[in-house]
Write a protein that holds these residues in place. Structure first.
Motif, PDB file in Angstrom:
ATOM      1  N   LYS A 126       0.794  -1.172  -0.019  1.00 28.60           N
ATOM      2  CA  LYS A 126       0.142   0.040  -0.010  1.00 28.60           C
ATOM      3  C   LYS A 126       0.998   1.385  -0.105  1.00 28.60           C
ATOM      4  O   LYS A 126       1.271   1.817   1.088  1.00 28.60           O
ATOM      5  N   ARG A 127       1.218   1.613  -1.257  1.00 31.27           N
ATOM      6  CA  ARG A 127       2.004   2.802  -1.486  1.00 31.27           C
ATOM      7  C   ARG A 127       1.359   4.240  -1.069  1.00 31.27           C
ATOM      8  O   ARG A 127       1.965   5.184  -0.698  1.00 31.27           O
ATOM      9  N   GLY A 128       0.192   4.148  -1.358  1.00 33.89           N
ATOM     10  CA  GLY A 128      -0.578   5.558  -1.279  1.00 33.89           C
ATOM     11  C   GLY A 128      -1.097   6.119  -2.358  1.00 33.89           C
ATOM     12  O   GLY A 128      -1.878   7.036  -2.569  1.00 33.89           O
ATOM     13  N   TYR A 129      -0.690   5.360  -3.433  1.00 33.20           N
ATOM     14  CA  TYR A 129      -1.059   6.031  -4.937  1.00 33.20           C
ATOM     15  C   TYR A 129      -2.165   5.624  -5.363  1.00 33.20           C
ATOM     16  O   TYR A 129      -2.978   6.015  -6.465  1.00 33.20           O
ATOM     17  N   ARG A 130      -2.496   4.523  -5.068  1.00 29.22           N
ATOM     18  CA  ARG A 130      -3.725   3.463  -5.715  1.00 29.22           C
ATOM     19  C   ARG A 130      -4.686   3.205  -4.663  1.00 29.22           C
ATOM     20  O   ARG A 130      -5.184   2.309  -4.257  1.00 29.22           O
ATOM     21  N   ALA A 131      -5.651   4.491  -4.414  1.00 26.22           N
ATOM     22  CA  ALA A 131      -6.813   4.508  -3.461  1.00 26.22           C
ATOM     23  C   ALA A 131      -7.840   3.571  -4.330  1.00 26.22           C
ATOM     24  O   ALA A 131      -8.595   2.932  -3.919  1.00 26.22           O
ATOM     25  N   VAL A 132      -7.772   3.623  -5.565  1.00 22.51           N
ATOM     26  CA  VAL A 132      -9.023   3.013  -6.580  1.00 22.51           C
ATOM     27  C   VAL A 132      -8.070   2.279  -7.443  1.00 22.51           C
ATOM     28  O   VAL A 132      -6.875   2.577  -8.014  1.00 22.51           O
ATOM     29  N   THR A 167      -0.291   0.246 -12.267  1.00 24.24           N
ATOM     30  CA  THR A 167       0.674  -0.217 -11.330  1.00 24.24           C
ATOM     31  C   THR A 167       1.873  -0.770 -11.778  1.00 24.24           C
ATOM     32  O   THR A 167       3.174   0.001 -11.286  1.00 24.24           O
ATOM     33  N   LEU A 168       1.951  -1.492 -13.081  1.00 20.70           N
ATOM     34  CA  LEU A 168       3.084  -1.950 -13.634  1.00 20.70           C
ATOM     35  C   LEU A 168       4.401  -0.533 -14.027  1.00 20.70           C
ATOM     36  O   LEU A 168       5.298  -0.582 -13.759  1.00 20.70           O
ATOM     37  N   LEU A 169       3.597   0.232 -14.679  1.00 20.95           N
ATOM     38  CA  LEU A 169       4.153   1.655 -15.092  1.00 20.95           C
ATOM     39  C   LEU A 169       4.783   2.360 -14.004  1.00 20.95           C
ATOM     40  O   LEU A 169       6.125   2.877 -14.100  1.00 20.95           O
ATOM     41  N   ILE A 170       3.827   2.192 -12.865  1.00 17.97           N
ATOM     42  CA  ILE A 170       4.176   3.333 -11.748  1.00 17.97           C
ATOM     43  C   ILE A 170       5.540   2.701 -11.081  1.00 17.97           C
ATOM     44  O   ILE A 170       6.542   3.631 -10.675  1.00 17.97           O
ATOM     45  N   GLU A 171       5.285   1.190 -10.723  1.00 22.32           N
ATOM     46  CA  GLU A 171       6.609   0.637 -10.164  1.00 22.32           C
ATOM     47  C   GLU A 171       7.736   0.671 -10.836  1.00 22.32           C
ATOM     48  O   GLU A 171       8.863   0.860 -10.331  1.00 22.32           O
ATOM     49  N   ALA A 172       7.586   0.559 -12.154  1.00 24.35           N
ATOM     50  CA  ALA A 172       8.886   0.541 -13.213  1.00 24.35           C
ATOM     51  C   ALA A 172       9.538   2.172 -13.151  1.00 24.35           C
ATOM     52  O   ALA A 172      10.604   2.331 -12.955  1.00 24.35           O
ATOM     53  N   ALA A 173       8.654   3.060 -13.122  1.00 23.13           N
ATOM     54  CA  ALA A 173       9.143   4.325 -12.772  1.00 23.13           C
ATOM     55  C   ALA A 173       9.518   4.649 -11.399  1.00 23.13           C
ATOM     56  O   ALA A 173      10.809   5.427 -11.428  1.00 23.13           O
ATOM     57  N   TYR A 174       9.191   4.211 -10.445  1.00 27.23           N
ATOM     58  CA  TYR A 174       9.967   4.167  -9.002  1.00 27.23           C
ATOM     59  C   TYR A 174      11.313   3.870  -9.146  1.00 27.23           C
ATOM     60  O   TYR A 174      12.165   4.159  -8.738  1.00 27.23           O
ATOM     61  N   LYS A 175      11.395   2.469  -9.857  1.00 24.75           N
ATOM     62  CA  LYS A 175      12.712   1.905  -9.822  1.00 24.75           C
ATOM     63  C   LYS A 175      13.726   2.801 -10.661  1.00 24.75           C
ATOM     64  O   LYS A 175      14.889   2.936 -10.241  1.00 24.75           O
ATOM     65  N   ALA A 176      13.145   3.285 -12.072  1.00 26.58           N
ATOM     66  CA  ALA A 176      14.033   4.121 -12.864  1.00 26.58           C
ATOM     67  C   ALA A 176      14.432   5.298 -12.235  1.00 26.58           C
ATOM     68  O   ALA A 176      15.556   5.759 -12.166  1.00 26.58           O
ATOM     69  N   LEU A 177      13.566   5.924 -11.469  1.00 22.39           N
ATOM     70  CA  LEU A 177      13.885   7.086 -11.003  1.00 22.39           C
ATOM     71  C   LEU A 177      14.578   6.980  -9.521  1.00 22.39           C
ATOM     72  O   LEU A 177      14.878   7.984  -8.736  1.00 22.39           O
ATOM     73  N   ASN A 178      14.484   5.839  -9.085  1.00 20.75           N
ATOM     74  CA  ASN A 178      15.084   5.599  -7.593  1.00 20.75           C
ATOM     75  C   ASN A 178      14.252   6.061  -6.551  1.00 20.75           C
ATOM     76  O   ASN A 178      14.888   6.619  -5.601  1.00 20.75           O
ATOM     77  N   LYS A 238      -0.775  11.039  -8.540  1.00 16.70           N
ATOM     78  CA  LYS A 238      -0.655  10.862  -7.287  1.00 16.70           C
ATOM     79  C   LYS A 238       0.513  10.582  -6.748  1.00 16.70           C
ATOM     80  O   LYS A 238       1.068  10.687  -5.806  1.00 16.70           O
ATOM     81  N   ALA A 239       1.278   9.428  -7.607  1.00 19.14           N
ATOM     82  CA  ALA A 239       2.569   8.732  -7.330  1.00 19.14           C
ATOM     83  C   ALA A 239       3.521   9.682  -7.488  1.00 19.14           C
ATOM     84  O   ALA A 239       4.932   9.505  -7.067  1.00 19.14           O
ATOM     85  N   GLY A 240       3.448  10.790  -8.147  1.00 19.27           N
ATOM     86  CA  GLY A 240       4.346  11.991  -8.292  1.00 19.27           C
ATOM     87  C   GLY A 240       5.270  11.668  -9.705  1.00 19.27           C
ATOM     88  O   GLY A 240       6.497  12.269  -9.719  1.00 19.27           O
ATOM     89  N   VAL A 241       4.925  10.814 -10.557  1.00 22.79           N
ATOM     90  CA  VAL A 241       5.730  10.179 -11.850  1.00 22.79           C
ATOM     91  C   VAL A 241       4.913  10.541 -12.896  1.00 22.79           C
ATOM     92  O   VAL A 241       4.932  10.052 -14.303  1.00 22.79           O
ATOM     93  N   ALA A 242       4.008  11.409 -12.821  1.00 20.13           N
ATOM     94  CA  ALA A 242       3.038  11.993 -14.205  1.00 20.13           C
ATOM     95  C   ALA A 242       3.886  12.703 -15.390  1.00 20.13           C
ATOM     96  O   ALA A 242       3.452  12.329 -16.602  1.00 20.13           O
ATOM     97  N   GLU A 243       5.158  12.862 -15.063  1.00 25.44           N
ATOM     98  CA  GLU A 243       6.138  13.475 -16.221  1.00 25.44           C
ATOM     99  C   GLU A 243       6.540  12.383 -17.014  1.00 25.44           C
ATOM    100  O   GLU A 243       7.052  12.714 -17.929  1.00 25.44           O
TER     101      GLU A 243
END
Length: 340
Positions: A126-132, A167-178, A238-243
Motif C-alpha cells: 500500500k504505497r498510497g497512490y492507488r486508492a482506486v 501499477t506496473l508502469l508506476i512501479e517501473a518508474a519508481y525503480k528507474a527514478l530511484n 498521485k505517485a508523483g511520476v506523471a512527467e
C-alpha cells in the motif's frame, strides 16, 4: 528472509523495500509441541524492550505441520503469556492496552514457533497512490518484483498494453527514478517506543536525496477501457511520476512497438469463468500477432494461464512461478533478440 540492524535499519527497510510485504522484528524462536512449552517460551522473551507498558498487543498467525493446530487456542496462550511477561516486567497486574498498536504475528512451522512484532502496519504494497484500482489489479510489490526482474533502468522505455490502473508502469518508474516506495506513507513502527522518530525522518530525508529526476525513462500505457486510462494517469499523478508515465486509449489490436527498443511489462486480463478464460486466450492470440516478432524488445507477461506460451505462439526464454496475492501465476519472460 532475516537480516539484522538497529532502529535506523528498521526504518530504512520500511521506507525503501519495494518487494517486501512487511518488516517485522523477531521477538523470539523456540520449539513448542505443547501449550505449556509455548507459554513458558514466551514468558522468557525480552518483550518489554519492544512493547511499552500501555501498548496494545493483539496477535494473529498460522500453524502448519505442527502438533498445535488450533489458531484460536494458540492466540489465547500467546496473549496470556505475553500479558504475564509484560505485567512482571512493568510491575502491574493489569495492562491498560490503550497506547500504540503493536501487532504481534506468529507462525508455527513443524513445531518451531516464531514470534514477531509488525513495524509496518498496513502491508507495504500500500504505497498510497492507488486508492482506486481496476477489477483485477496486480499487487504493487509484485509489480516492483517484475520491474526488478526486467532490470528497468533510468534510460528505458517501458510499455504496458493492458495498463489497468497503471501499477506496473508506476512501479517501473519508481525503480528507474530511484523513488523509495514507502517515502510518502506512515508505518506502525513510528509509534513504538524503541524506534525513535529521528530514524524515520532520516530515512525519508535520505530517500528524497536519492531521487533521480534528469532521466530519459518513459512509461507508456495503453488500454481499451477509458476508465482505466483515466485511472492510470490519475494514479501516476498521485505517485508523483506523471512527467514520466502516461496512458492513452488503444486496443491491443492496434499495438505498435515504440521507435526504440522497449521493455513490455504486462498483466493481461484473465477470468475464472470459462467464457472469460476463452476471451483471455483470444487476447493472447492477438498479442502474438501484434507483438511478434519482438526484435530488440523484451517482454514480461504475468498470467495464471499455463497455456499462454502455446496460444501466444512462442516459448518463453524463462518462466517463474509468482503469486499475486493468493493466485498462483507465471511470469513468462522473453529477453533474447527475435527477428522472425
Amino acid at each position: 528472509m532475516f537480516f539484522s540492524g538497529d532502529a535506523a535499519t528498521c526504518a530504512r527497510a520500511n521506507v525503501f523495500c519495494a518487494t517486501a510485504e512487511r518488516i517485522c522484528v523477531l521477538l523470539g524462536q523456540f520449539r513448542a509441541e505443547t501449550f505449556d512449552e509455548l507459554f513458558e517460551g514466551i514468558k522468557k522473551l525480552p518483550l518489554s524492550e519492544f512493547i511499552g507498558r500501555n501498548d496494545q498487543f493483539p496477535n494473529k498467525g498460522s500453524s502448519l505441520k505442527s502438533k498445535l493446530t488450533s489458531i484460536p487456542a494458540i492466540q489465547k496462550i500467546v496473549k496470556k503469556a505475553m500479558a504475564v511477561n509484560l505485567g512482571k516486567a512493568y510491575g502491574v497486574n493489569v495492562l491498560p492496552e490503550n497506547g500504540a498498536l503493536c501487532q504481534i504475528r506468529f507462525s508455527l512451522m513443524k513445531n518451531e514457533f516464531t514470534l514477531m512484532l509488525d513495524t509496518s502496519g498496513s502491508g507495504l504494497h500500500k504505497r498510497g497512490y492507488r486508492a482506486v484500482s481496476n477489477a483485477a489489479p496486480i499487487r504493487e510489490t509484485l509489480a516492483a518484483c517484475i520491474a526488478d526482474i526486467a532490470r528497468v533502468r533510468e534510460n528505458d522505455i517501458v510499455v504496458d498494453p493492458f495498463c489497468g490502473s497503471g501499477t506496473l508502469l508506476i512501479e517501473a518508474a519508481y525503480k528507474a527514478l530511484n523513488i523509495a516506495p514507502g517515502m510518502n506513507r506512515r508505518f506502525a513502527g513510528e509509534y513504538m517506543k524503541f524506534l525513535p522518530k529521528q530514524a524515520w525522518e532520516a530515512a525519508r530525508e535520505e530517500a528524497r536525496s536519492l531521487i533521480r529526476k534528469d532521466v530519459e525513462f518513459r512509461a507508456l500505457g495503453y488500454d481499451n477501457d477509458p476508465g482505466c486510462v483515466r485511472l492510470t494517469n490519475a494514479n501516476a499523478k498521485k505517485a508523483g511520476v506523471a512527467e514520466y508515465v502516461s496512458a492513452e486509449l488503444r486496443d491491443i489490436s492496434d499495438f505498435k512497438h515504440p521507435e526504440r527498443p522497449a521493455k513490455i511489462l504486462t498483466n493481461p486480463p484473465y477470468g475464472e469463468r470459462m467464457l472469460e478464460v476463452e476471451q483471455a486466450r483470444e487476447l493472447y492470440a492477438v498479442m502474438g500477432k501484434k507483438l511478434l516478432p519482438l526484435g530488440e524488445n523484451q517482454l514480461y507477461v504475468i498470467t495464471p494461464d499455463e497455456k499462454f506460451e502455446n496460444i501466444f505462439g512462442l516459448k518463453a526464454d524463462k518462466n517463474r512461478k509468482l503469486y499475486n496475492g493468493m493466485l498462483m501465476c507465471r511470469l513468462y519472460t522473453y529477453f533474447k533478440s527475435y527477428s522472425n
